[in-house]
Write an enzyme that holds these catalytic residues in place. Sequence first.
Site, PDB file in Angstrom:
ATOM      1  N   PRO A 275      11.028  -0.351  -1.203  1.00  0.00           N
ATOM      2  CA  PRO A 275       9.719  -0.995  -1.283  1.00  0.00           C
ATOM      3  C   PRO A 275       8.626  -0.165  -0.618  1.00  0.00           C
ATOM      4  O   PRO A 275       8.869   0.500   0.395  1.00  0.00           O
ATOM      5  CB  PRO A 275       9.919  -2.284  -0.490  1.00  0.00           C
ATOM      6  N   ARG A 313      -7.863   0.900  -6.676  1.00  0.00           N
ATOM      7  CA  ARG A 313      -7.016  -0.015  -7.453  1.00  0.00           C
ATOM      8  C   ARG A 313      -7.784  -0.893  -8.438  1.00  0.00           C
ATOM      9  O   ARG A 313      -7.381  -1.021  -9.592  1.00  0.00           O
ATOM     10  CB  ARG A 313      -6.141  -0.872  -6.532  1.00  0.00           C
ATOM     11  N   CYS A 346     -21.663   6.803  -8.516  1.00  0.00           N
ATOM     12  CA  CYS A 346     -22.483   6.836  -9.726  1.00  0.00           C
ATOM     13  C   CYS A 346     -21.668   6.660 -10.995  1.00  0.00           C
ATOM     14  O   CYS A 346     -21.575   7.572 -11.815  1.00  0.00           O
ATOM     15  CB  CYS A 346     -23.270   8.138  -9.777  1.00  0.00           C
ATOM     16  N   GLU A 347     -21.028   5.520 -11.137  1.00  0.00           N
ATOM     17  CA  GLU A 347     -20.308   5.174 -12.364  1.00  0.00           C
ATOM     18  C   GLU A 347     -20.355   3.659 -12.490  1.00  0.00           C
ATOM     19  O   GLU A 347     -20.187   2.952 -11.496  1.00  0.00           O
ATOM     20  CB  GLU A 347     -18.838   5.614 -12.278  1.00  0.00           C
TER      21      GLU A 347
HETATM   22  C1  LIG Z   1       6.135   3.873  -6.181  1.00  0.00           C
HETATM   23  C2  LIG Z   1       7.589   3.867  -6.058  1.00  0.00           C
HETATM   24  C3  LIG Z   1       8.215   2.929  -5.227  1.00  0.00           C
HETATM   25  C4  LIG Z   1       7.467   1.863  -4.486  1.00  0.00           C
HETATM   26  O1  LIG Z   1       6.867   0.949  -5.337  1.00  0.00           O
HETATM   27  P1  LIG Z   1       6.221  -0.377  -4.723  1.00  0.00           P
HETATM   28  O2  LIG Z   1       5.676  -1.094  -5.889  1.00  0.00           O
HETATM   29  O3  LIG Z   1       5.187   0.041  -3.767  1.00  0.00           O
HETATM   30  O4  LIG Z   1       7.341  -1.116  -4.057  1.00  0.00           O
HETATM   31  C5  LIG Z   1       9.583   3.003  -5.095  1.00  0.00           C
HETATM   32  N1  LIG Z   1      10.320   3.940  -5.752  1.00  0.00           N
HETATM   33  C6  LIG Z   1       9.746   4.855  -6.563  1.00  0.00           C
HETATM   34  C7  LIG Z   1      10.607   5.857  -7.229  1.00  0.00           C
HETATM   35  C8  LIG Z   1       8.376   4.848  -6.747  1.00  0.00           C
HETATM   36  O5  LIG Z   1       7.824   5.747  -7.539  1.00  0.00           O
END
Ligand SMILES: *Cc1c(COP(=O)(O)O)cnc(C)c1O
Length: 417
Positions: A275, A313, A346-347
């Site tokens: 995670p 994001r 500026c977008e």
């Molecule tokens: C980005 C990524 C994660 C973590 O993803 P989350 O959504 O932040 O938990 C884990 N493993 C791999 C290979 C990733 O590219």
Amino acid sequence: MLKEHNKVSNSLNFYGNTTPSELVKTYGSTVYVYNEKVLRERCRELKNLVSYKNFAVNYSVKANSNPEILKIACEEGLYADAMSPGEIYVNLKAGFDPKKILYISNNVSKEEMQYAIDHGVLTSVDSISQLEQYGELNPGGRVCIRFNPGVGAGHHEKVVTGGKKTKFGVDPHLVPEVKDILNKYDLKLAGINQHIGSLFMDGSKYVEGVQSVLSIAENFDDLEFIDLGGGFGIPYNKLSGQPRLDLKELGQQLDEVINNWVSKYGKEIQFKIEPGRYIVGECGILLGTVHTVKYNYDNKYIGTDLGFNVLIRPAMYESHHDIEVYRESDKPSTQYEFVTVVGNICESGDIIAKERELPEIFEGDILGVLDAGAYGYCMASNYNNRLRPAEVLIQEDGSHRLIRRRDTLEDLVRNFV
Ligand SMILES: *Cc1c(COP(=O)(O)O)cnc(C)c1O
């Protein structure tokens, strides 16, 4: 300070002994603020996800790689993932044991693989050709392979990383070729991993993916671990009552699947998860300042310094972040109204919240963008030659500490020759 628009941060005592306006005065606006208590709590929740004993949590460093955050995750006993030599480097600097780092590579050069080998970090490869490249570099060595189980999940097309239409992982139909290359270079397959996507709020897709990777694992009889991937979601819509991911239910389902599999396999190998967002997302709030309130035709705009250079994001994934309003004066908001909160880039796509119902906002107010700890600072840029913000940690005793200074104008020209 206006009390009624800080529900989430207030319930967590997020700012400890200080206030958003004090932080902005001390460190400038914008500023990322992280709460250590929340961070440690999330680490512990996931460490206790299952009752199966041989279990590890690999923190996915790409979500937030501030060294002080990494040190805390390391102290909490987490392992770490790295997606690049740079991430291996910062993980090692933060104190992670190289044996606890997994380099999850994707289309990398020989030099990048060699960097991991030289530092004693296990590499996961995700294609037949990269396995071949690894074999040439490290014959007789240990390796891990990322499989693509053919299922994916995620909150946005761009973050679905499993399934038949993504670039990641080895197609399980290629297991015979994989075995040939392992034999050819006398490689030991230490583990297999997968990551099907980001931000699931319902564990069923995850468990489905786990079942697929476990059936792939049956092809290999001497694995040390299986890494089930990340993607654990957080409730970005807390203010509208979105529930949390049910970790208890997910943990029970995983325990059942893991225990069944292990008894068939005959060896209590290690299981890992990876995670990122779940660990750091909710421990971060991004503070910014309102400089303009105006109407353009019928739309009311709240003009801030929260450009997409600071938090990308919303512009990149159309993500929702809840917003709190902080005010030093006791001037009341007399109404809720629909406004569009924008930045200073500026977008016209520079929007942090579109037609959002918020309490009346005035110039000089400070806004708190919630759940900004993951994929926030690490995706920030100097676009428009804007300065990236400082990062501040609210420590467990409530005091605050600078953990990355704000960019200066000199930083903008530092690399010119
Ligand atoms: C980005 C990524 C994660 C973590 O993803 P989350 O959504 O932040 O938990 C884990 N493993 C791999 C290979 C990733 O590219």
